[in-house]
Scaffold this motif. Structure first.
Motif, PDB file in Angstrom:
ATOM      1  N   ALA A 199     -39.833  38.033  -0.174  1.00  0.00           N
ATOM      2  CA  ALA A 199     -38.985  36.909   0.216  1.00  0.00           C
ATOM      3  C   ALA A 199     -39.394  35.632  -0.501  1.00  0.00           C
ATOM      4  O   ALA A 199     -38.548  34.796  -0.851  1.00  0.00           O
ATOM      5  CB  ALA A 199     -39.043  36.717   1.731  1.00  0.00           C
ATOM      6  N   ARG A 200     -40.696  35.460  -0.724  1.00  0.00           N
ATOM      7  CA  ARG A 200     -41.179  34.273  -1.438  1.00  0.00           C
ATOM      8  C   ARG A 200     -40.778  34.329  -2.911  1.00  0.00           C
ATOM      9  O   ARG A 200     -40.330  33.328  -3.481  1.00  0.00           O
ATOM     10  CB  ARG A 200     -42.696  34.177  -1.316  1.00  0.00           C
ATOM     11  N   VAL A 201     -40.947  35.487  -3.539  1.00  0.00           N
ATOM     12  CA  VAL A 201     -40.606  35.637  -4.947  1.00  0.00           C
ATOM     13  C   VAL A 201     -39.118  35.421  -5.168  1.00  0.00           C
ATOM     14  O   VAL A 201     -38.695  34.698  -6.086  1.00  0.00           O
ATOM     15  CB  VAL A 201     -41.034  37.021  -5.467  1.00  0.00           C
ATOM     16  N   ARG A 202     -38.302  36.037  -4.336  1.00  0.00           N
ATOM     17  CA  ARG A 202     -36.860  36.022  -4.565  1.00  0.00           C
ATOM     18  C   ARG A 202     -36.175  34.746  -4.076  1.00  0.00           C
ATOM     19  O   ARG A 202     -35.244  34.251  -4.717  1.00  0.00           O
ATOM     20  CB  ARG A 202     -36.221  37.237  -3.879  1.00  0.00           C
ATOM     21  N   CYS A 203     -36.620  34.240  -2.938  1.00  0.00           N
ATOM     22  CA  CYS A 203     -35.881  33.143  -2.303  1.00  0.00           C
ATOM     23  C   CYS A 203     -36.729  31.926  -1.971  1.00  0.00           C
ATOM     24  O   CYS A 203     -36.219  30.960  -1.398  1.00  0.00           O
ATOM     25  CB  CYS A 203     -35.214  33.652  -1.016  1.00  0.00           C
ATOM     26  N   GLY A 204     -38.039  31.979  -2.262  1.00  0.00           N
ATOM     27  CA  GLY A 204     -38.902  30.854  -1.958  1.00  0.00           C
ATOM     28  C   GLY A 204     -39.178  30.665  -0.481  1.00  0.00           C
ATOM     29  O   GLY A 204     -39.548  29.566  -0.044  1.00  0.00           O
ATOM     30  N   VAL A 205     -39.023  31.720   0.304  1.00  0.00           N
ATOM     31  CA  VAL A 205     -39.203  31.617   1.758  1.00  0.00           C
ATOM     32  C   VAL A 205     -40.682  31.418   2.077  1.00  0.00           C
ATOM     33  O   VAL A 205     -41.532  32.232   1.686  1.00  0.00           O
ATOM     34  CB  VAL A 205     -38.685  32.880   2.462  1.00  0.00           C
ATOM     35  N   PRO A 206     -41.044  30.347   2.803  1.00  0.00           N
ATOM     36  CA  PRO A 206     -42.454  30.134   3.155  1.00  0.00           C
ATOM     37  C   PRO A 206     -42.922  31.132   4.200  1.00  0.00           C
ATOM     38  O   PRO A 206     -42.139  31.594   5.027  1.00  0.00           O
ATOM     39  CB  PRO A 206     -42.469  28.707   3.705  1.00  0.00           C
ATOM     40  N   SER A 207     -44.226  31.443   4.154  1.00  0.00           N
ATOM     41  CA  SER A 207     -44.770  32.441   5.075  1.00  0.00           C
ATOM     42  C   SER A 207     -46.069  32.013   5.737  1.00  0.00           C
ATOM     43  O   SER A 207     -46.577  32.707   6.612  1.00  0.00           O
ATOM     44  CB  SER A 207     -45.015  33.756   4.327  1.00  0.00           C
ATOM     45  N   GLY A 208     -46.654  30.894   5.288  1.00  0.00           N
ATOM     46  CA  GLY A 208     -47.970  30.512   5.776  1.00  0.00           C
ATOM     47  C   GLY A 208     -49.098  31.183   5.030  1.00  0.00           C
ATOM     48  O   GLY A 208     -50.273  30.982   5.351  1.00  0.00           O
ATOM     49  N   LEU A 209     -48.762  31.983   4.020  1.00  0.00           N
ATOM     50  CA  LEU A 209     -49.767  32.680   3.216  1.00  0.00           C
ATOM     51  C   LEU A 209     -49.938  32.028   1.849  1.00  0.00           C
ATOM     52  O   LEU A 209     -50.581  32.604   0.976  1.00  0.00           O
ATOM     53  CB  LEU A 209     -49.355  34.150   3.026  1.00  0.00           C
ATOM     54  N   GLU A 210     -49.383  30.840   1.680  1.00  0.00           N
ATOM     55  CA  GLU A 210     -49.400  30.200   0.373  1.00  0.00           C
ATOM     56  C   GLU A 210     -49.703  28.719   0.498  1.00  0.00           C
ATOM     57  O   GLU A 210     -49.770  28.160   1.592  1.00  0.00           O
ATOM     58  CB  GLU A 210     -48.051  30.395  -0.330  1.00  0.00           C
ATOM     59  N   GLY A 211     -49.916  28.067  -0.653  1.00  0.00           N
ATOM     60  CA  GLY A 211     -49.949  26.627  -0.757  1.00  0.00           C
ATOM     61  C   GLY A 211     -51.012  25.922   0.058  1.00  0.00           C
ATOM     62  O   GLY A 211     -52.177  26.286   0.057  1.00  0.00           O
ATOM     63  N   GLU A 212     -50.583  24.874   0.758  1.00  0.00           N
ATOM     64  CA  GLU A 212     -51.492  23.970   1.442  1.00  0.00           C
ATOM     65  C   GLU A 212     -52.354  24.675   2.476  1.00  0.00           C
ATOM     66  O   GLU A 212     -53.536  24.346   2.647  1.00  0.00           O
ATOM     67  CB  GLU A 212     -50.692  22.841   2.104  1.00  0.00           C
ATOM     68  N   SER A 213     -51.804  25.651   3.174  1.00  0.00           N
ATOM     69  CA  SER A 213     -52.582  26.347   4.201  1.00  0.00           C
ATOM     70  C   SER A 213     -53.786  27.059   3.602  1.00  0.00           C
ATOM     71  O   SER A 213     -54.866  27.121   4.219  1.00  0.00           O
ATOM     72  CB  SER A 213     -51.698  27.352   4.955  1.00  0.00           C
TER      73      SER A 213
END
Length: 328
Positions: free
Chosen positions: A293-307
């Motif tokens: 979902a992140r690769v295809r649509c950029g959906v955040p999951s809490g498993l990336e970025g600032e967290s």
């Protein structure tokens, strides 16, 4: 319109990949495992015979392949940063086992590189995707246990074989890096990101020069505390509990539930004890779906970025504050 499967290559033939992540990857209809790499060609062939894809001898050779859109990295923890960086520079999306890097500085550089190249970088902190934690969070927000006063979180297991990567300071990084991150992330989940490290303790195996257990006491600005325990010199334990002004809620199998496990949430109040059983789910399959979902649509999951960066910084601070004592 049906999208084509995401073509994934695997860098490394670790046990976690064999037991949990590769079965989740091959079971997902939106994934095609196209190649599995090992420094040992025979091991790569063994894995591809079971999970499909082409065996590749050498991680660099896998990154050169045009039929790999993304990579899964289950290497020993202290090798993550190097191969995540190489994969991102090769234009591949990355799903990495935790921790993303050995320290906050390296993690920040990887996150920045992924953002600069418009690539997905997720840390496979699978327990965060399990619905039992969302259920507990909802109960706390609704005031089921009153005002939160303290959190206890414990994750530990018995000693492994002498050749286990966790005992190798050059690759495994010890208990804090590999195991302590679970209760640390739990504290962030419920106490918020503005946490102070009041104190910490690490048990170090003098012969191996790695920490094999430890504890930390954390505090939030509102006075809520967290007592965390972790290690690989204990009887197995994988749970956390939230204690409030009018009740207590606990998760019995918090971090490594098998996909057939029905989570049981225990809620204790003055005159009532309740156990809520949730349906089984596969948290590794949840991670795969989150990655797609992140690769295809950029959906955040809490498993990336600032967290990821907040977590890495807190691990650094727990280590920096630690009193070191030789393990018995």
């Amino acid at each position: 319109m049906n999208a084509k499967p995401l073509k994934i290559g695997v860098i490394g033939c670790a046990g976690i990949a064999e037991r949990r992540m590769l079965p989740a990857l091959v079971a997902d209809p939106d994934v095609e495992v196209t190649a599995i790499a090992s420094r040992d060609g025979a091991k790569a062939r063994q894995f591809t015979q079971r999970f499909g894809g082409d065996p590749v001898a050498g991680y660099d050779r896998l990154l050169e392949r045009s039929d790999v859109d993304a990579v899964y990295v289950p290497l020993p923890p202290l090798l993550h940063a190097e191969w995540i960086e190489r994969a991102l520079r090769a234009g591949k999306h990355v799903l990495s086992e935790k921790p993303l890097a050995a320290n906050g500085k390296d993690a920040a550089e990887l996150v920045a590189l992924a953002e600069d190249r418009n690539l997905t970088l997720l840390e496979s902190f699978m327990f965060l995707t399990h619905s039992q934690h969302a259920y507990v969070c909802e109960q706390v927000v609704q005031g089921v246990i009153g005002e939160l006063r303290t959190l206890t979180a414990e994750f530990a297991f018995p000693a492994k074989s002498a050749d286990d990567m966790r005992y190798n300071p050059d690759t495994g990084g010890g208990a804090l890096t590999d195991i302590g991150v679970y209760p640390i992330r739990t504290a962030l989940m419920y106490l918020g990101s503005d946490i102070e490290v009041i104190g910490s303790w690490l048990h170090v195996d003098a012969a191996r020069q790695v920490d094999v257990g430890g504890a930390a006491l954390l505090g939030a600005p509102d006075g809520v505390t967290a007592h965390l325990t972790f290690g690989m010199e204990h009887a197995y334990r994988s749970q956390y509990a939230l204690w409030g002004s009018s009740g207590r809620i606990s998760v019995r199998w918090a971090y490594t539930p098998p996909p057939t496990h029905s989570a049981v949430i225990r809620i204790e109040r003055q005159s009532h004890v309740e156990e809520v059983t949730l349906p089984p789910e596969d948290q590794f399959a949840n991670v795969v779906r989150a990655f797609i979902a992140r690769v295809r649509c950029g959906v955040p999951s809490g498993l990336e970025g600032e967290s990821l960066l907040i977590q890495a910084d807190l691990v650094d601070r727990v280590r920096a504050r630690a009193l070191i004592r030789p393990a018995r």
